[in-house]
Design a protein around this motif. Sequence first.
Motif, PDB file in Angstrom:
ATOM      1  N   UNK A   1      82.595  36.376  39.931  1.00  0.00           N
ATOM      2  CA  UNK A   1      83.245  37.659  39.660  1.00  0.00           C
ATOM      3  C   UNK A   1      82.369  38.449  38.706  1.00  0.00           C
ATOM      4  N   UNK A   2      82.152  39.699  39.050  1.00  0.00           N
ATOM      5  CA  UNK A   2      81.410  40.595  38.167  1.00  0.00           C
ATOM      6  C   UNK A   2      82.376  41.513  37.435  1.00  0.00           C
ATOM      7  N   UNK A   3      82.113  41.699  36.149  1.00  0.00           N
ATOM      8  CA  UNK A   3      82.847  42.690  35.359  1.00  0.00           C
ATOM      9  C   UNK A   3      81.825  43.399  34.493  1.00  0.00           C
ATOM     10  N   UNK A   4      81.743  44.733  34.690  1.00  0.00           N
ATOM     11  CA  UNK A   4      80.701  45.524  34.027  1.00  0.00           C
ATOM     12  C   UNK A   4      79.348  44.886  34.359  1.00  0.00           C
ATOM     13  N   UNK A   5      78.546  44.534  33.340  1.00  0.00           N
ATOM     14  CA  UNK A   5      77.244  43.941  33.622  1.00  0.00           C
ATOM     15  C   UNK A   5      77.261  42.423  33.514  1.00  0.00           C
TER      16      UNK A   5
END
Length: 230
Positions: A128-132
């Motif tokens: 999962x990506x969140x922001x960078x």
Amino acid sequence: MFSLVFAVLAAAQLGLAVAAGRHWRASPNLLAAVPTLVCSALFWDNGVIAVGSLKGAGPLLQGLNVPRFALHALLTPLLVLWSLAAANHAGVPWARRKGVRGAAVGLTALLMAAGALHDIFGLSLRTERWADTLRYVNDASSPTGPLPAIVTGLVVLATGVVLWRHAGFAWLALTAAVMVAVSGAGAQVPVLGNAGEVVLNVGLLLTLRRFRPQGGRNVVPAVGPRAATH
């Protein structure tokens, strides 16, 4: 940018773990042991998130993420027992009752079991990506959801209120209130939840410093409006 923020949070948790660990070495007891373990686990948690984008998805990052879930599941419920120990060291009369101790042990065991079923035995990781940032999250459904963490947070908050009223010590209640307030937003904005954990752990350390055992005996602070609040 947020990877750097998680790195700063990891450094803060490491500093808190070292500070609590010094108390643990000087006087081994539950009041010092639990903050040391919890802060160490959260140092790992934040550190892995901080380096996620640099490592990239794959077996290495996945392996680094697995302990995040196991440590949360097994260590966070210990704050229930820690709360009872804090009340005991503060001289709260009911904290020494066998029934209260039994209830605390039972609740801790239930919370650990619920966490282990979801985050250890039922662990199913996906990226999962969140922001960078890049991390792995548990994609498995949970019958209890965030209930174990919520219950633990409320127990710590309730203990903080007791210490405030009994000994004039407000810091645990205030920091636990911050953690409870931001925990809901943590699912959508992970950095808020992790920052809230730093705030809570500052409260744990301040509580440890105020009520730590000295000379192998419990320290019972002054009770009343003139009691110190540091």
